[in-house]
Design a protein around this motif. Structure first.
Motif, mmCIF file in Angstrom:
data_model
loop_
_atom_site.group_PDB
_atom_site.id
_atom_site.type_symbol
_atom_site.label_atom_id
_atom_site.label_comp_id
_atom_site.label_asym_id
_atom_site.label_seq_id
_atom_site.Cartn_x
_atom_site.Cartn_y
_atom_site.Cartn_z
ATOM 1 N N SER A 89 51.756 -28.522 27.366
ATOM 2 C CA SER A 89 50.616 -29.103 28.084
ATOM 3 C C SER A 89 50.468 -28.466 29.465
ATOM 4 C CB SER A 89 50.766 -30.620 28.191
ATOM 5 O OG SER A 89 51.934 -30.983 28.902
ATOM 6 N N SER A 90 51.591 -28.128 30.103
ATOM 7 C CA SER A 90 51.522 -27.446 31.405
ATOM 8 C C SER A 90 50.914 -26.058 31.254
ATOM 9 C CB SER A 90 52.924 -27.329 32.010
ATOM 10 O OG SER A 90 53.458 -28.590 32.339
ATOM 11 N N ALA A 91 51.291 -25.356 30.181
ATOM 12 C CA ALA A 91 50.759 -24.013 29.953
ATOM 13 C C ALA A 91 49.256 -24.028 29.715
ATOM 14 C CB ALA A 91 51.470 -23.371 28.758
ATOM 15 N N GLN A 128 57.321 -17.716 29.837
ATOM 16 C CA GLN A 128 56.112 -18.540 29.855
ATOM 17 C C GLN A 128 55.620 -18.792 31.283
ATOM 18 O OE1 GLN A 128 55.837 -23.024 29.304
ATOM 19 N NE2 GLN A 128 55.322 -22.355 27.219
ATOM 20 N N LEU A 129 56.554 -18.961 32.216
ATOM 21 C CA LEU A 129 56.153 -19.280 33.588
ATOM 22 C C LEU A 129 55.472 -18.107 34.287
ATOM 23 C CD1 LEU A 129 59.161 -21.453 34.842
ATOM 24 C CD2 LEU A 129 57.075 -22.160 33.671
ATOM 25 N N ASN A 139 50.110 -14.465 36.236
ATOM 26 C CA ASN A 139 50.860 -13.751 37.280
ATOM 27 C C ASN A 139 51.744 -14.691 38.109
ATOM 28 O OD1 ASN A 139 49.772 -11.141 36.713
ATOM 29 N ND2 ASN A 139 47.882 -11.733 37.765
ATOM 30 N N GLY A 140 52.362 -15.622 37.398
ATOM 31 C CA GLY A 140 53.271 -16.546 38.069
ATOM 32 C C GLY A 140 52.629 -17.848 38.499
ATOM 33 N N ALA A 141 51.340 -18.005 38.193
ATOM 34 C CA ALA A 141 50.654 -19.240 38.596
ATOM 35 C C ALA A 141 51.233 -20.456 37.877
ATOM 36 C CB ALA A 141 49.158 -19.125 38.315
ATOM 37 N N LEU A 142 51.658 -20.291 36.608
ATOM 38 C CA LEU A 142 52.281 -21.423 35.910
ATOM 39 C C LEU A 142 53.618 -21.761 36.544
ATOM 40 C CD1 LEU A 142 52.491 -23.536 33.725
ATOM 41 C CD2 LEU A 142 53.191 -21.761 32.105
ATOM 42 N N ILE A 186 56.581 -25.649 39.984
ATOM 43 C CA ILE A 186 57.250 -26.037 41.229
ATOM 44 C C ILE A 186 56.501 -27.187 41.901
ATOM 45 C CG2 ILE A 186 57.824 -25.277 43.564
ATOM 46 C CD1 ILE A 186 58.247 -22.446 42.383
ATOM 47 N N LYS A 187 55.184 -27.083 41.972
ATOM 48 C CA LYS A 187 54.380 -28.124 42.624
ATOM 49 C C LYS A 187 54.486 -29.456 41.896
ATOM 50 C CE LYS A 187 49.766 -29.118 44.439
ATOM 51 N NZ LYS A 187 48.362 -28.612 44.590
#
Length: 279
Positions: free
Chosen positions: A46-48, A129-130, A134-137, A142-143
């Motif tokens: 769901s985060s992805a 996956q993270l 470009n690292g936004a996931l 982290i947020k």
């Protein structure tokens, strides 16, 4: 879709609760690890799907459409999930299960739900996956962890209550349905509502927060998080103490109260006169 009355379900489940209390340690461990992994997979997926969506309502709506896969897998494949196992208190009310057995099961399940979640945390971190966006996931992970670790005790506790009200209702609805389609629909809409509401689930947070703590060890994810509006001080403040004290403890207490006090107790009082007849 065939269904049965909730009183019939509670009565029939008394034997199930007895069976849970008698599960061997090894089986309980494996089933708990399964459940932790299933919930974590729902959380990671769901985060992805939602990390790039700025509109909160839209993001939660989409996340809520994906996250239920975790509980669906627990119910249909098999697993012991801490929040659902709070319903074992029915067995205590019915004098079929001892309090000490409920405590033992919940403690073992809690610990190994975390083990299962942490397995997925490591796998998600290693599989790349993270790196999505470009690292936004990674930054969003982290947020998410930071926000969860900075809830007040009362917000985390009451959010935990509301969460497990819906989770336990989903489990009960699945139980009154005889076929897989009914079980899936019953779980889907209750869990969708819990995710849209932004409520706190202790096992889900065993994925979300450790995933964020691990992501913060990656400089690229931290840089992306700072670009997205976080400060270096906020990222540095994230630690295991914040995970356990600020989130996991109050959320777990809220989940217990939500399942046992808000759902199991009133349902038992409503239906207790019918239970002996239905057993």
């Amino acid at each position: 879709m065939g269904t049965k009355k909730i009183s019939e379900l509670i009565a029939g489940n008394m034997a199930v609760y007895e069976g849970k209390a008698k599960l061997s340690f090894g089986k309980l461990v494996l089933l708990a690890i399964f459940a932790g992994m299933f919930i974590a997979i729902g959380g990671s997926s769901s985060s992805a799907a939602t990390y790039g969506i700025a509109n909160t309502g839209l993001a939660k709506t989409l996340a809520g459409a994906i996250f239920p896969v975790g509980l669906i897998l627990v119910v249909l494949i098999g697993g012991e999930l801490f929040t659902g196992d709070c319903l074992m208190i029915f067995g205590v009310f019915g004098k079929r299960v001892k309090v000490i057995d409920v405590i033992r099961v919940l403690c073992v399940v809690f610990i190994f739900n975390m083990v299962g979640s942490l397995i997925v945390v490591v796998l998600v971190n290693q599989c790349g996956q993270l790196n999505f966006g470009n690292g936004a996931l990674g930054a969003a992970t982290i947020k998410t962890a930071y926000n969860k670790m900075n809830l007040s005790f009362m917000k985390a506790f009451t959010s935990g209550i509301l969460c497990n009200v819906l989770v336990c209702l989903g489990v009960l609805i699945a139980g009154v349905c005889h076929d897989a389609a009914g079980k899936i629909l019953g779980i889907f809409f209750t869990i969708w509502a819990f995710v849209i509401g932004g409520y706190e689930h202790c096992v889900a947070n065993m994925y979300y927060i450790p995933a964020g703590l691990l992501a913060k060890t990656n400089e690229a994810y931290c840089a992306a998080a700072i670009d997205a509006g976080m400060t270096a001080e906020q990222i540095d403040s994230m630690n295991l103490g914040g995970f356990f004290v600020n989130n996991l403890i109050p959320v777990t207490l809220g989940n217990i109260v939500g399942g046992m006090v808000f759902i199991a107790l009133p349902l038992y009082l409503i239906h207790k006169n019918n239970l002996k007849t239905n057993q």
